[in-house]
Scaffold this motif. Structure first.
Motif, PDB file in Angstrom:
ATOM      1  N   LEU A 123       0.601  -1.260   0.084  1.00 42.90           N
ATOM      2  CA  LEU A 123       0.006  -0.036  -0.013  1.00 42.90           C
ATOM      3  C   LEU A 123       0.981   1.172  -0.075  1.00 42.90           C
ATOM      4  O   LEU A 123       0.461   2.127  -0.631  1.00 42.90           O
ATOM      5  N   CYS A 124       1.785   1.253   0.750  1.00 40.62           N
ATOM      6  CA  CYS A 124       2.807   2.405   0.998  1.00 40.62           C
ATOM      7  C   CYS A 124       3.318   2.447  -0.610  1.00 40.62           C
ATOM      8  O   CYS A 124       3.727   3.719  -0.751  1.00 40.62           O
TER       9      CYS A 124
ATOM     10  N   ALA B  90      -2.331   4.356  10.352  1.00 38.69           N
ATOM     11  CA  ALA B  90      -1.390   5.378  10.228  1.00 38.69           C
ATOM     12  C   ALA B  90       0.137   5.206  10.788  1.00 38.69           C
ATOM     13  O   ALA B  90       0.869   5.435  10.312  1.00 38.69           O
ATOM     14  N   THR B  91      -0.163   4.380  11.987  1.00 36.34           N
ATOM     15  CA  THR B  91       1.241   3.979  12.850  1.00 36.34           C
ATOM     16  C   THR B  91       2.007   3.031  11.567  1.00 36.34           C
ATOM     17  O   THR B  91       3.222   3.087  11.723  1.00 36.34           O
TER      18      THR B  91
ATOM     19  N   VAL C  87       6.705   2.131   7.830  1.00 31.85           N
ATOM     20  CA  VAL C  87       7.171   1.601   6.650  1.00 31.85           C
ATOM     21  C   VAL C  87       7.748   2.646   5.996  1.00 31.85           C
ATOM     22  O   VAL C  87       8.811   2.722   5.253  1.00 31.85           O
ATOM     23  N   PHE C  88       7.072   3.857   5.867  1.00 35.47           N
ATOM     24  CA  PHE C  88       7.715   5.202   5.297  1.00 35.47           C
ATOM     25  C   PHE C  88       8.988   5.592   5.964  1.00 35.47           C
ATOM     26  O   PHE C  88       9.755   5.964   5.111  1.00 35.47           O
ATOM     27  N   GLY C  89       8.921   5.240   7.066  1.00 34.64           N
ATOM     28  CA  GLY C  89      10.266   5.509   7.865  1.00 34.64           C
ATOM     29  C   GLY C  89      11.389   4.645   7.196  1.00 34.64           C
ATOM     30  O   GLY C  89      12.656   5.175   7.063  1.00 34.64           O
TER      31      GLY C  89
ATOM     32  N   VAL D  49      11.287  -6.552   3.641  1.00 31.21           N
ATOM     33  CA  VAL D  49      12.546  -5.898   3.212  1.00 31.21           C
ATOM     34  C   VAL D  49      12.089  -5.105   1.755  1.00 31.21           C
ATOM     35  O   VAL D  49      11.469  -5.337   0.947  1.00 31.21           O
ATOM     36  N   LEU D  50      12.339  -3.650   1.989  1.00 30.50           N
ATOM     37  CA  LEU D  50      12.021  -2.820   0.817  1.00 30.50           C
ATOM     38  C   LEU D  50      13.278  -2.330  -0.083  1.00 30.50           C
ATOM     39  O   LEU D  50      14.108  -1.799   0.459  1.00 30.50           O
ATOM     40  N   LYS D  51      13.227  -2.683  -1.323  1.00 28.43           N
ATOM     41  CA  LYS D  51      14.313  -2.585  -2.000  1.00 28.43           C
ATOM     42  C   LYS D  51      14.178  -1.092  -2.725  1.00 28.43           C
ATOM     43  O   LYS D  51      12.909  -0.866  -3.238  1.00 28.43           O
TER      44      LYS D  51
END
Length: 378
Positions: free
Chosen positions: A255-256, A281-282, A287-289, A375-377
């Protein structure tokens, strides 16, 4: 008031595409009555189980535990030819005499019962059409008592009928009750239990279907889009209890990533309950962090620098949201699985700020198991 629909564009459009927004064929299907019924059966499984136990186990058990009942029959009939032209009026005549109170008083005295009805609970008359034989049937808990009631009632009926001997005929007791039969129980054996279980299952399913008709829950993406007027851009799972752990939730990560394709600097999360919005929101902020550390600030057309990720906030009232240009804010509506159509429509109308709007479907997880970190690449 309607919610502004999110435009669907090519993959490189500045807003998320609704194509493939929700993974899995379950959410990509249209409104499916069968899927809604399956959700209802899972949601109200306790109700179905209660109906099965009630009709399949409890009712047969209670019926099988009923006190035994015996019946005995005495017969009253004419001893001389009838003075009537035919036997048509005989049943109505016999019933009138049987119910005149004399038989009831006799049975009451025999049972030492001052109150309560004894006709037809204890004794009844069976007068068939075109039949001169009148059956007096007694019901009792013991065979002897049933025989005594039948014979006493038959004798009283014979006496009362003979008061009309000049216009009808003379009656006598043709057959006294000498045997009593035990009435078979309504329920008993494996067959009655099996039929009860089947009836309970069907009754439970029917009751769940009735609840769904009145409640009209929303369980699929097509219904969500039809009610809110906004596209579904994702599906996430949140725990029922405990703090959110969005870093392990692949749905929140997807989603992010979809929201990163928008020029929005703020994502306003709205939900039926403020705690739900705060949990999502938390999770999104966490995730955005992680994404922020690997992204560079973007240059706007006017030369200013845009934040690499949008700010996520959950407020109770749309009027409290910070006013921002339409192209810089994004409204994210949460649609919990099973929310009623009415509540979802009110939510969409209450948070219609004019900004682009998307909907995320939320399912609740019963247990919070250990999952591998997301893991966000890039």
């Amino acid at each position: 008031m309607t919610v502004k629909e999110l435009a669907v564009g090519p993959p490189d459009d500045r807003w998320p595409s609704t194509v493939g927004a929700v993974t899995g064929g379950r959410a990509e299907r249209g409104s499916d009555v069968w899927a809604t019924l399956m959700w209802g059966l899972r949601r109200y499984a306790v109700l179905v189980l209660a109906m099965v136990l009630l009709l399949g186990v409890l009712v047969p058990f209670l019926l099988s535990r009923r006190t035994a009942e015996y019946t005995a029959t005495a017969q009253v009939g004419p001893s001389k030819p009838l003075l009537l032209p035919n036997t048509t009026p005989l049943p109505r005549f016999a019933e009138s005499v049987f119910n005149n109170g004399a038989v009831e008083e006799t049975v009451r005295g025999l049972l030492n019962q001052a109150n309560g009805n004894v006709i037809p609970s204890k004794v009844q008359l069976i007068a068939a059409q075109d039949n001169v034989v009148l059956d007096v049937v007694a019901h009792a808990r013991t065979a002897k008592q049933a025989i005594d009631i039948a014979n006493a009632a038959a004798a009283t009926l014979m006496f009362e009928l003979n008061k009309y001997s000049d216009s009808v005929t003379t009656f006598t007791t043709q057959h006294n009750a000498i045997l009593a039969k035990k009435v078979p129980k309504v329920a008993g054996g494996s067959m009655s239990v099996a039929l009860g279980l089947l009836a309970g299952l069907l009754g439970g399913v029917a009751l769940v279907g009735l609840l769904l008709v009145f409640r009209r829950p929303v369980v699929d993406a097509s219904t969500v889009q039809e009610v809110t007027g906004s596209p579904v851009i994702g599906r996430v799972s949140l725990p029922r209890h405990g703090p959110p752990d969005a870093s392990t939730d692949r749905g929140v990560g997807l989603l992010c990533r979809r929201l990163l394709g928008t020029p929005a600097t703020a994502v306003n999360v709205a939900a039926p309950h403020s705690t739900q919005a705060q949990m999502l929101a938390t999770s999104m902020t966490e995730v955005f962090g992680k994404i922020r550390t690997g992204r560079r600030p973007q240059k706007r057309p006017n030369g200013t620098t845009a934040s690499p990720v949008p700010k996520v906030q959950a407020l109770d009232d749309a009027e409290l949201w910070v006013s921002a240009p339409e192209e810089q804010s994004y409204t994210l509506l949460m649609a919990p699985e099973g929310i009623s159509t009415r509540k979802l429509r009110l939510l969409a109308e209450g948070y219609d700020t004019g900004a682009p709007t998307g909907v995320v479907m939320v399912t609740r997880t019963r247990t919070r198991g250990r999952l591998k970190p997301l893991v966000l690449k890039g």
